[in-house]
Design an enzyme around this catalytic site. Structure first.
Site, mmCIF file in Angstrom:
data_model
loop_
_atom_site.group_PDB
_atom_site.id
_atom_site.type_symbol
_atom_site.label_atom_id
_atom_site.label_comp_id
_atom_site.label_asym_id
_atom_site.label_seq_id
_atom_site.Cartn_x
_atom_site.Cartn_y
_atom_site.Cartn_z
ATOM 1 N N GLY A 38 0.807 -1.292 -0.115
ATOM 2 C CA GLY A 38 -0.072 -0.014 -0.063
ATOM 3 C C GLY A 38 0.891 1.064 -0.112
ATOM 4 O O GLY A 38 1.912 1.332 -0.451
ATOM 5 N N ILE A 76 2.136 2.799 2.617
ATOM 6 C CA ILE A 76 3.307 2.905 3.537
ATOM 7 C C ILE A 76 4.266 1.943 2.757
ATOM 8 O O ILE A 76 5.527 2.097 2.838
ATOM 9 C CB ILE A 76 2.995 2.408 4.787
ATOM 10 C CG1 ILE A 76 2.003 3.427 5.445
ATOM 11 C CG2 ILE A 76 4.282 2.268 5.611
ATOM 12 C CD1 ILE A 76 1.401 3.345 6.748
ATOM 13 N N THR A 113 5.559 -2.914 11.333
ATOM 14 C CA THR A 113 4.969 -1.634 11.970
ATOM 15 C C THR A 113 3.286 -1.571 11.640
ATOM 16 O O THR A 113 2.936 -0.422 11.556
ATOM 17 C CB THR A 113 5.790 -0.442 11.060
ATOM 18 O OG1 THR A 113 5.670 -0.698 9.771
ATOM 19 C CG2 THR A 113 7.249 -0.358 11.550
ATOM 20 N N SER A 114 2.891 -2.728 11.379
ATOM 21 C CA SER A 114 1.281 -2.740 10.793
ATOM 22 C C SER A 114 0.647 -2.572 12.391
ATOM 23 O O SER A 114 0.339 -1.752 12.611
ATOM 24 C CB SER A 114 1.196 -3.660 9.998
ATOM 25 O OG SER A 114 1.390 -5.073 10.266
ATOM 26 N N ARG A 115 0.112 -3.969 12.345
ATOM 27 C CA ARG A 115 -0.613 -4.181 13.447
ATOM 28 C C ARG A 115 0.212 -5.473 14.203
ATOM 29 O O ARG A 115 0.307 -6.342 13.338
ATOM 30 C CB ARG A 115 -1.942 -4.539 13.292
ATOM 31 C CG ARG A 115 -2.782 -3.265 13.068
ATOM 32 C CD ARG A 115 -2.892 -2.423 14.495
ATOM 33 N NE ARG A 115 -3.546 -1.091 14.115
ATOM 34 C CZ ARG A 115 -2.920 0.029 13.795
ATOM 35 N NH1 ARG A 115 -1.886 0.242 13.830
ATOM 36 N NH2 ARG A 115 -3.993 1.089 13.736
ATOM 37 N N GLU A 135 -1.379 -4.096 23.525
ATOM 38 C CA GLU A 135 -0.737 -2.895 23.892
ATOM 39 C C GLU A 135 -1.368 -2.132 25.028
ATOM 40 O O GLU A 135 -2.474 -2.177 24.943
ATOM 41 C CB GLU A 135 -0.518 -2.052 22.563
ATOM 42 C CG GLU A 135 0.136 -2.548 21.498
ATOM 43 C CD GLU A 135 0.116 -1.687 20.186
ATOM 44 O OE1 GLU A 135 -0.433 -0.422 20.170
ATOM 45 O OE2 GLU A 135 0.562 -2.267 18.956
ATOM 46 N N HIS A 165 4.790 1.702 19.793
ATOM 47 C CA HIS A 165 3.834 2.072 18.785
ATOM 48 C C HIS A 165 4.014 3.549 18.516
ATOM 49 O O HIS A 165 3.065 4.525 18.757
ATOM 50 C CB HIS A 165 2.375 1.754 19.183
ATOM 51 C CG HIS A 165 1.425 1.747 17.961
ATOM 52 N ND1 HIS A 165 0.198 1.139 18.046
ATOM 53 C CD2 HIS A 165 1.363 2.493 16.860
ATOM 54 C CE1 HIS A 165 -0.481 1.304 16.849
ATOM 55 N NE2 HIS A 165 0.196 2.247 16.205
HETATM 56 C C1 8YV Z 1 -1.742 5.933 15.122
HETATM 57 C C2 8YV Z 1 -1.298 3.866 13.829
HETATM 58 O O1 8YV Z 1 -0.491 6.668 15.787
HETATM 59 O O2 8YV Z 1 -2.157 5.206 11.781
HETATM 60 C C3 8YV Z 1 -1.999 4.166 12.529
HETATM 61 O O3 8YV Z 1 -2.838 3.083 12.116
HETATM 62 O O4 8YV Z 1 -0.959 2.796 13.841
HETATM 63 C C4 8YV Z 1 -0.668 5.280 14.258
HETATM 64 O O5 8YV Z 1 0.138 5.535 13.439
HETATM 65 C C5 8YV Z 1 -2.622 5.187 16.046
HETATM 66 O O6 8YV Z 1 -3.317 4.459 15.047
HETATM 67 C C6 8YV Z 1 -3.316 6.243 16.666
HETATM 68 O O7 8YV Z 1 -4.493 6.292 16.815
#
Ligand code: 8YV
Length: 322
Positions: free
Chosen positions: A153, A155, A233-235, A264, A283
């Site tokens: 995507g 990113i 760095t996703s989930r 988290e 995060h």
């Molecule tokens: C945010 C993130 O800081 O944008 C996202 O999906 O994981 C982070 O960049 C976080 O979601 C804050 O709500």
């Protein structure tokens, strides 16, 4: 218009919101307790929330006035979008403004994990640095390696752009084959397995969905090279974290760099904390001024657009707007 905002936000977007709406702001820098969130949602026309606020079916059932959920973040797995859509509530998010910030932190984690940054810093701070040595803290190379991007995507593409500057060969997997494939010199892998086998570094950039939950488990980690590095760095839930801890402890792979976790904050007794070959960040993918202020502006713009009957810039269920 009554709006509930679950966290204080950087920049002046909140002042802008206050000038046109009755803003109720949760005053504490910790998640809003569920009961309070429900009570506030029940009276609100708009909700501005973050990744830590679960916007589920039960909450939506009491939120009878709610017209928009504006998420401060690009990922929106904290929100039951199907339930919101069924109630004709718009769900908005903040893409683009955090692309660079998140791609930067992914590259940082790759270098840190390859080059044993965490172990090196510990050694120095704990005064265990005896002398320079030809064999001290030898890591894996980063430049000119093969990078596998899972999820190309925005990113993922920003990561690819950076990786080109490091002379990397770049593989990617996924159903979508964007036009930038040629321009970025990317090689498409027909399967995740192929990508995992061939990459020196694997970086995850997929959203969390029922399809991607547990995408990288024991079987996938076993396919990776023993010298490989995994960056997420996703989930957190895209990776089976217990399997990753075993893979790192038993050296199926060389190291990992993580910014996100299944739970988290990361629980105090999580086995990842004990592992030297794991770089752990709390995060902070989007935690820099441009991104966080941009997110606040976009989240407020999205929210006001829906409440004022205009089209928001970023809506994940635009069908409710028609
Ligand atoms: C945010 C993130 O800081 O944008 C996202 O999906 O994981 C982070 O960049 C976080 O979601 C804050 O709500």
């Amino acid at each position: 218009m009554r709006v509930f905002v679950t966290r204080f936000l950087p920049g002046d977007a909140l002042d802008r919101l206050r000038s046109v709406a009755d803003v109720q702001l949760w005053p504490e820098d910790r998640p809003v307790p569920t009961e309070e969130l429900r009570a506030q949602a029940a009276q609100a026309d708009g909700l501005l929330c973050t990744v830590v606020d679960p916007i589920d079916r039960d909450l939506l059932a009491v939120a009878r006035r709610l017209r928009v959920i504006s998420n401060y973040g690009v990922g929106y797995d904290n929100i039951d979008v199907a339930a919101a859509t069924a109630r004709r509530i718009a769900v908005c998010n903040t893409p683009d403004v955090l692309t660079n910030a998140t791609a930067d932190i992914a590259i940082g984690l790759m270098i840190a994990a390859c080059r044993r940054w965490w172990e090196a810093e510990q050694l120095l701070r704990e005064n265990r640095w005896g002398s320079w040595s030809p064999t001290l803290l030898i890591g894996q190379p980063f430049s000119r390696q093969t990078l596998g991007i899972v999820g190309l995507g925005k990113i993922g593409q920003a990561v690819a752009q950076r990786a080109r500057g490091f002379g990397m060969e770049i593989l990617y997997s996924g159903r979508r084959r964007p036009e930038t494939e040629k321009q970025l010199g990317l090689t498409w892998c027909s399967s995740l397995e192929e990508l995992l086998r061939d990459s020196d570094i694997v970086s995850l950039h997929v959203p969390l969905t029922e399809t991607t939950r547990g995408l990288i488990g024991a079987r996938e980690l076993r396919l990776m090279k023993p010298t490989a590095v995994l960056v997420n760095t996703s989930r957190g839930a895209v990776v089976d974290q217990a399997a990753l801890a075993v893979a790192l402890r038993e050296r199926w792979i060389f190291a990992a760099g993580l910014d996100v976790y299944e739970r988290e904050p990361l629980p105090a007794d999580d086995p990842l904390r004990e592992l030297d070959n794991c770089v752990l960040l709390p995060h902070i993918g989007s935690a820099e001024t441009t991104a966080r202020i941009g997110m606040a502006d976009l989240a407020v713009d999205n929210l006001l657009a829906v409440l004022e009957g205009r089209r928001p810039r970023a809506c994940v269920n635009p069908e409710v707007l028609d």
